[in-house]
Design an enzyme around this catalytic site. Structure first.
Site, mmCIF file in Angstrom:
data_model
loop_
_atom_site.group_PDB
_atom_site.id
_atom_site.type_symbol
_atom_site.label_atom_id
_atom_site.label_comp_id
_atom_site.label_asym_id
_atom_site.label_seq_id
_atom_site.Cartn_x
_atom_site.Cartn_y
_atom_site.Cartn_z
ATOM 1 N N GLY A 66 44.586 45.621 53.149
ATOM 2 C CA GLY A 66 44.569 44.341 52.451
ATOM 3 C C GLY A 66 45.588 44.367 51.323
ATOM 4 O O GLY A 66 45.224 44.479 50.153
ATOM 5 N N ALA A 67 46.861 44.285 51.672
ATOM 6 C CA ALA A 67 47.932 44.388 50.674
ATOM 7 C C ALA A 67 48.265 43.032 50.075
ATOM 8 O O ALA A 67 49.428 42.688 49.890
ATOM 9 C CB ALA A 67 49.173 45.015 51.299
ATOM 10 N N GLY A 68 47.220 42.268 49.762
ATOM 11 C CA GLY A 68 47.408 40.988 49.083
ATOM 12 C C GLY A 68 47.410 41.207 47.584
ATOM 13 O O GLY A 68 47.743 42.287 47.091
ATOM 14 N N LYS A 128 28.625 36.113 41.720
ATOM 15 C CA LYS A 128 30.005 35.696 41.952
ATOM 16 C C LYS A 128 30.094 34.645 43.049
ATOM 17 O O LYS A 128 30.824 33.660 42.912
ATOM 18 C CB LYS A 128 30.883 36.897 42.306
ATOM 19 C CG LYS A 128 32.353 36.503 42.472
ATOM 20 C CD LYS A 128 33.262 37.688 42.677
ATOM 21 C CE LYS A 128 34.721 37.234 42.788
ATOM 22 N NZ LYS A 128 35.643 38.383 42.988
ATOM 23 N N ASN A 141 31.614 30.923 42.808
ATOM 24 C CA ASN A 141 32.697 30.519 43.716
ATOM 25 C C ASN A 141 32.332 29.301 44.539
ATOM 26 O O ASN A 141 33.195 28.474 44.856
ATOM 27 C CB ASN A 141 33.059 31.681 44.648
ATOM 28 C CG ASN A 141 33.878 32.754 43.956
ATOM 29 O OD1 ASN A 141 34.398 32.551 42.857
ATOM 30 N ND2 ASN A 141 33.996 33.913 44.574
ATOM 31 N N ASN A 164 35.516 26.967 44.054
ATOM 32 C CA ASN A 164 36.570 27.052 45.075
ATOM 33 C C ASN A 164 36.707 25.830 45.965
ATOM 34 O O ASN A 164 37.816 25.301 46.133
ATOM 35 C CB ASN A 164 36.369 28.310 45.919
ATOM 36 C CG ASN A 164 36.594 29.578 45.115
ATOM 37 O OD1 ASN A 164 36.595 29.563 43.892
ATOM 38 N ND2 ASN A 164 36.773 30.694 45.803
ATOM 39 N N SER A 167 41.841 31.019 45.443
ATOM 40 C CA SER A 167 42.359 31.510 46.722
ATOM 41 C C SER A 167 42.095 30.495 47.829
ATOM 42 O O SER A 167 42.893 30.354 48.767
ATOM 43 C CB SER A 167 41.734 32.857 47.073
ATOM 44 O OG SER A 167 40.321 32.754 47.143
#
Length: 302
Positions: free
Chosen positions: A7-9, A180, A184, A188, A250
């Site tokens: 998960g290289a976000g 959380k 959200n 969101n 996001s």
């Protein structure tokens, strides 16, 4: 020590930077060989801008699951909620028997499923309030400093040591994950539908009313399930919205780019639990259906 990160976000890159600063080696496990090639062309590095505009360059390796041949001793999962279980499955044959696995994802319910699927593994779950976004592939902006809490859902585990420097141990991580997702649920989808920042959900009467209705439904569900609440949810939502006033959630970013959102694991988690306890949550159901419809055409093309 080497940390493998799936998960290289934004959040994955943020923690790659922190771990790298501690002297840890980083290996990214990307989705495909094409992504690995793109990373290598990018200089085999991640770029992370701090809130005060300082740039950190994180030199690291990248591979994908098909090419993994080493034993993984430390694994960090920072994918979207709907990808997390599959992410672990893709590398399970490479995991050391005593591997430390940290799952840092949004939503609620996936964490419990992961714990049930891998009951014998040392899996920890983390929740962060850091604000970050991707400016470009492998280039992350750390927009706001936050706190990270970590703990386990497996009560048989005695260890209470955080493997992540800067992440504080908490005995009841489940309550943090719930808190959380509740917040959200109120922020969101409203930002995604009205294309506004977090702080702007209270800037019109229509948005404020919708946000309040979502919070009230969740509190009714909490009463039925026995979840303790010491502060009204709408107050927590307002506080987070003010602290992250300029942030684009996001979910808003995903909708804007036609990507799949995590709505099924956010408001969808509320809807599923409400069915189990026979609680009406029409506003959360509306958010689930509306956000799904906004990205449905794109998802059908996947």
């Amino acid at each position: 020590m080497t940390w493998h990160i799936i998960g290289a976000g934004a959040i994955g890159s943020l923690w790659a930077d922190r771990l790298h600063r501690q002297g840890e080696a980083i290996t990214l496990v990307l989705r495909s060989s094409e992504q690995v090639d793109a990373f290598n062309r990018n200089g085999q590095s991640l770029r992370v801008e701090s809130p005060n505009k300082e740039l950190s360059v994180v030199q690291c390796k990248a591979t994908w699951a098909e090419d993994l041949s080493v034993t993984i001793t430390h694994l960090l999962i920072t994918t979207k909620a709907f990808d997390a279980l599959d992410a672990i499955n893709r590398v399970k044959n490479q995991l050391a028997s005593d591997a430390t696995i940290v799952v840092m994802i949004n939503g609620y319910g996936v964490q419990q499923t992961i714990q049930e699927t891998f009951p014998d593994h040392n899996i920890l779950f983390a929740s962060t309030t850091d604000g970050a976004f991707n400016l470009a592939p492998f280039h992350t902006v750390h927009a706001a400093n936050g706190n990270t809490l970590i703990g386990n859902l497996n009560k048989k585990v005695d260890s209470k040591v955080s493997p992540l420097c800067g992440a504080d141990w908490i005995d009841d991580i489940d309550s943090i994950l719930w808190r959380k997702v509740a917040i959200n649920c109120c922020i969101n989808p409203v930002t995604a539908i009205h294309q506004c920042t977090n702080g702007e959900i209270f800037s019109t009467e229509k948005r404020a009313k919708l946000t309040t209705n979502l919070a009230e439904e969740i509190e009714q569900l909490e009463l039925k399930t026995g979840i303790d609440r010491h502060t009204p949810l709408i107050e927590e939502v307002r506080s987070v919205a003010e602290l992250t006033y300029k942030n684009r959630s996001s979910m808003l970013q995903d909708v804007a780019k036609g990507r799949r959102t995590e709505i099924e694991h956010i408001n969808g988690a509320i809807v599923d639990l409400a069915k189990k306890y026979a609680v009406d949550v029409p506003y959360n159901q509306e958010m689930l259906k509306t956000i799904q419809s906004l990205t449905l055409a794109d998802r059908l093309q996947e």
